[in-house]
Design a protein around this motif. Structure first.
Motif, PDB file in Angstrom:
ATOM      1  N   ASP A  75      28.276  26.903  41.711  1.00  0.00           N
ATOM      2  CA  ASP A  75      28.509  28.311  42.030  1.00  0.00           C
ATOM      3  C   ASP A  75      27.642  28.640  43.231  1.00  0.00           C
ATOM      4  O   ASP A  75      26.456  28.297  43.261  1.00  0.00           O
ATOM      5  N   PHE A  76      28.214  29.304  44.211  1.00  0.00           N
ATOM      6  CA  PHE A  76      27.484  29.716  45.403  1.00  0.00           C
ATOM      7  C   PHE A  76      27.429  31.233  45.410  1.00  0.00           C
ATOM      8  O   PHE A  76      28.467  31.894  45.424  1.00  0.00           O
ATOM      9  N   VAL A  77      26.226  31.795  45.385  1.00  0.00           N
ATOM     10  CA  VAL A  77      26.039  33.241  45.384  1.00  0.00           C
ATOM     11  C   VAL A  77      26.039  33.718  46.828  1.00  0.00           C
ATOM     12  O   VAL A  77      25.295  33.198  47.668  1.00  0.00           O
ATOM     13  N   VAL A  78      26.890  34.684  47.110  1.00  0.00           N
ATOM     14  CA  VAL A  78      27.063  35.195  48.475  1.00  0.00           C
ATOM     15  C   VAL A  78      26.837  36.711  48.489  1.00  0.00           C
ATOM     16  O   VAL A  78      26.896  37.366  47.453  1.00  0.00           O
ATOM     17  N   ASP A  79      26.585  37.239  49.672  1.00  0.00           N
ATOM     18  CA  ASP A  79      26.367  38.681  49.817  1.00  0.00           C
ATOM     19  C   ASP A  79      27.660  39.464  49.984  1.00  0.00           C
ATOM     20  O   ASP A  79      27.740  40.623  49.588  1.00  0.00           O
TER      21      ASP A  79
END
Length: 132
Positions: A75-79
């Motif tokens: 999972d990649f947390v992005v803004d």
């Protein structure tokens, strides 16, 4: 303790292009006679390991890069989730559903060009702490 993330890929140059364009990572160096690429820009190094389709993955199993399910994914947390989704799609990701809203934020699911699933997340409020 340190974490390293390793992803097997059948085409190292294509994987470098995908992960640097889709996730804004940067190629740091190539290792092991050019068969491994180290990508930086996240909280842990991401290593792309060139392993051809059909090569031995583990005892009795061969690598197959068709879309597959695995109990482990990234999972990649992005803004900015919509912008990150657009970037991933432009780099060659395949969408596996619309953006969904949850108590903790929003999520979009994808497959990379090598059959690996991944998610893009955007936190809302305190993220997962919203459900604790």
């Amino acid at each position: 303790m340190q974490w390293l993330v390793n992803i097997d890929v059948p085409d190292l140059d294509a994987a470098i292009t995908f992960y640097t364009q889709a996730l804004d990572l940067r190629l740091s160096r190539r290792l092991f006679d050019g068969d491994v690429a180290e990508l930086l820009g996240g909280p842990a190094p991401l290593y792309l390991l060139h392993n051809p389709a059909g090569s031995t993955a583990c005892v009795g199993d061969e690598r197959d890069y068709r879309r597959h399910w695995t109990p482990l994914h990234l999972d990649f947390v992005v803004d900015d989730l919509p912008a990150a989704c657009d970037r991933a799609l432009a780099a060659g990701a395949r969408s596996e559903g619309a953006i969904r809203g949850e108590v903790w934020g929003r999520i979009a699911t994808f497959a990379d060009p090598f059959g690996h699933g991944f998610c893009l997340l955007q936190w809302q409020g305190r993220g997962y702490a919203e459900v604790s």
